[in-house]
Write an enzyme that holds these catalytic residues in place. Structure first.
Site, PDB file in Angstrom:
ATOM      1  N   ASN A 128       0.737  66.031  -0.678  1.00 13.86           N
ATOM      2  CA  ASN A 128       1.837  65.711   0.244  1.00 13.86           C
ATOM      3  C   ASN A 128       2.718  66.930   0.493  1.00 13.86           C
ATOM      4  O   ASN A 128       3.182  67.153   1.609  1.00 13.86           O
ATOM      5  CB  ASN A 128       2.670  64.544  -0.304  1.00 13.86           C
ATOM      6  N   MET A 178       6.791  62.099 -10.627  1.00 16.65           N
ATOM      7  CA  MET A 178       6.544  60.929 -11.470  1.00 16.65           C
ATOM      8  C   MET A 178       7.687  60.533 -12.399  1.00 16.65           C
ATOM      9  O   MET A 178       7.476  59.743 -13.313  1.00 16.65           O
ATOM     10  CB  MET A 178       5.262  61.148 -12.294  1.00 16.65           C
ATOM     11  N   ARG A 179       8.878  61.074 -12.197  1.00 17.34           N
ATOM     12  CA  ARG A 179      10.011  60.686 -13.031  1.00 17.34           C
ATOM     13  C   ARG A 179      11.072  59.997 -12.173  1.00 17.34           C
ATOM     14  O   ARG A 179      11.209  60.316 -10.987  1.00 17.34           O
ATOM     15  CB  ARG A 179      10.655  61.918 -13.710  1.00 17.34           C
ATOM     16  N   LEU A 195      14.883  59.549 -11.167  1.00 19.76           N
ATOM     17  CA  LEU A 195      16.075  60.397 -11.223  1.00 19.76           C
ATOM     18  C   LEU A 195      17.253  59.635 -11.828  1.00 19.76           C
ATOM     19  O   LEU A 195      17.353  58.409 -11.684  1.00 19.76           O
ATOM     20  CB  LEU A 195      16.444  60.874  -9.814  1.00 19.76           C
ATOM     21  N   HIS A 227       6.036  56.299  -1.435  1.00 17.70           N
ATOM     22  CA  HIS A 227       5.409  55.343  -2.345  1.00 17.70           C
ATOM     23  C   HIS A 227       4.110  54.882  -1.687  1.00 17.70           C
ATOM     24  O   HIS A 227       4.105  54.549  -0.498  1.00 17.70           O
ATOM     25  CB  HIS A 227       6.342  54.154  -2.589  1.00 17.70           C
ATOM     26  N   GLU A 265      18.044  52.345  -8.099  1.00 11.67           N
ATOM     27  CA  GLU A 265      16.992  51.444  -8.574  1.00 11.67           C
ATOM     28  C   GLU A 265      15.650  51.928  -8.030  1.00 11.67           C
ATOM     29  O   GLU A 265      15.557  52.286  -6.836  1.00 11.67           O
ATOM     30  CB  GLU A 265      17.295  50.029  -8.058  1.00 11.67           C
ATOM     31  N   GLU A 319      -0.327  58.938   4.206  1.00 13.19           N
ATOM     32  CA  GLU A 319       0.808  59.623   3.573  1.00 13.19           C
ATOM     33  C   GLU A 319       0.994  61.009   4.178  1.00 13.19           C
ATOM     34  O   GLU A 319       2.111  61.448   4.450  1.00 13.19           O
ATOM     35  CB  GLU A 319       0.583  59.776   2.061  1.00 13.19           C
TER      36      GLU A 319
HETATM   37  C1  GRF Z   1       0.846  60.027  -3.752  1.00 13.93           C
HETATM   38  O1  GRF Z   1      -0.011  58.929  -3.651  1.00 13.93           O
HETATM   39  C2  GRF Z   1       2.278  59.566  -3.640  1.00 13.93           C
HETATM   40  O2  GRF Z   1       2.444  58.471  -2.801  1.00 13.93           O
HETATM   41  C3  GRF Z   1       2.584  59.177  -5.042  1.00 13.93           C
HETATM   42  O3  GRF Z   1       1.917  60.118  -5.838  1.00 13.93           O
HETATM   43  C4  GRF Z   1       0.805  60.658  -5.135  1.00 13.93           C
HETATM   44  C5  GRF Z   1       0.958  62.140  -5.127  1.00 13.93           C
HETATM   45  O4  GRF Z   1      -0.084  62.811  -4.531  1.00 13.93           O
HETATM   46  N1  GRF Z   1       4.004  59.065  -5.230  1.00 13.93           N
HETATM   47  P1  GRF Z   1       0.044  64.385  -4.237  1.00 13.93           P
HETATM   48  O5  GRF Z   1       0.544  65.059  -5.506  1.00 13.93           O
HETATM   49  O6  GRF Z   1       0.988  64.571  -3.093  1.00 13.93           O
HETATM   50  O7  GRF Z   1      -1.336  64.819  -3.919  1.00 13.93           O
END
Ligand code: GRF
Length: 205
Positions: free
Chosen positions: A14, A88-89, A91, A107, A146, A177
């Site tokens: 992304n 992945m955390r 905030l 998401h 939240e 995405e």
């Molecule tokens: C994606 O699916 C995003 O929606 C989720 O984690 C993944 C990250 O993928 N939050 P990348 O690191 O952007 O390849």
């Protein structure tokens, strides 16, 4: 150009989409922060000549100190918009309050389904598969205190085939995405995104 800070934990596809479609055009990625020194997103940033920082939670002693350190990096780079691109955390409230409606997250499901605590990565697509829904897709939303509960900015949908396993669902959603997140970031940079409580309007032509 609006200065953007991107937070990553992993592969950074992304992030790559934002580099390709927004960076140097409608916005400028001023810094990429990873909470994991092995995140490939760091390499993607370096290849694009973007400043990077690694802030590891375990080295900071507490979630608060970890968040403060990331905020200090963002401040040092004059960041106005924070993008969580596979970060992945969760905030801390202090971080969220420092950037009201200035933090966006992607998401990989249609909020308010399959979201909140514990719904991250492949767990999301497994839950989508187990439930048997017929469509899925990404949601980009503003971050509130939240998890996954802030105002929704944009969503896209993709039809799921009966034969799609969680890995296939993930692939289908990821394609969307990579279109949706850069588009939203671009619209924010252009000043097209307006927030009224939970409702978000994008006034692009
Ligand atoms: C994606 O699916 C995003 O929606 C989720 O984690 C993944 C990250 O993928 N939050 P990348 O690191 O952007 O390849």
């Amino acid at each position: 150009m609006m200065k953007i800070g991107v937070l990553v934990s992993g592969g950074g596809t992304n992030l790559q989409a934002i580099i390709d479609k927004v960076h140097g055009k409608t916005g400028e990625i001023a810094v990429v922060i990873a909470n994991n020194p092995d995140a490939y997103g760091l390499v993607r940033a370096q290849k694009a000549g973007i400043a990077t920082a690694v802030v590891v939670e375990q080295d900071c002693g507490s979630p608060e100190a970890f968040n403060q350190k990331m905020m200090a990096v963002l401040k040092a780079h004059d960041v106005e918009l924070v993008v969580l691109a596979g970060f992945m955390r969760i905030l801390t409230p202090a971080f969220v309050r420092a950037y009201p409606n200035r933090i966006v997250n992607i998401h990989p499901a249609l909020i308010p389904s399959f979201c909140g605590e514990g719904f991250y990565g492949m767990h999301v697509h497994q839950a989508v598969y187990d439930y048997g829904v017929k469509v899925s897709g990404p949601t980009v939303h503003f971050v509130s205190e939240e998890a996954d509960a802030g105002p929704i900015i944009a969503q896209r949908t993709v039809a799921l085939d009966d034969s799609d396993k969680p890995e296939a669902i993930q692939k289908k959603v990821l394609v969307l995405e990579h279109e949706l997140l850069p588009w939203v970031v671009e619209q924010i940079c252009l000043g097209h995104v307006h927030v009224d409580g939970r409702r978000v309007a994008i006034d692009c032509k």
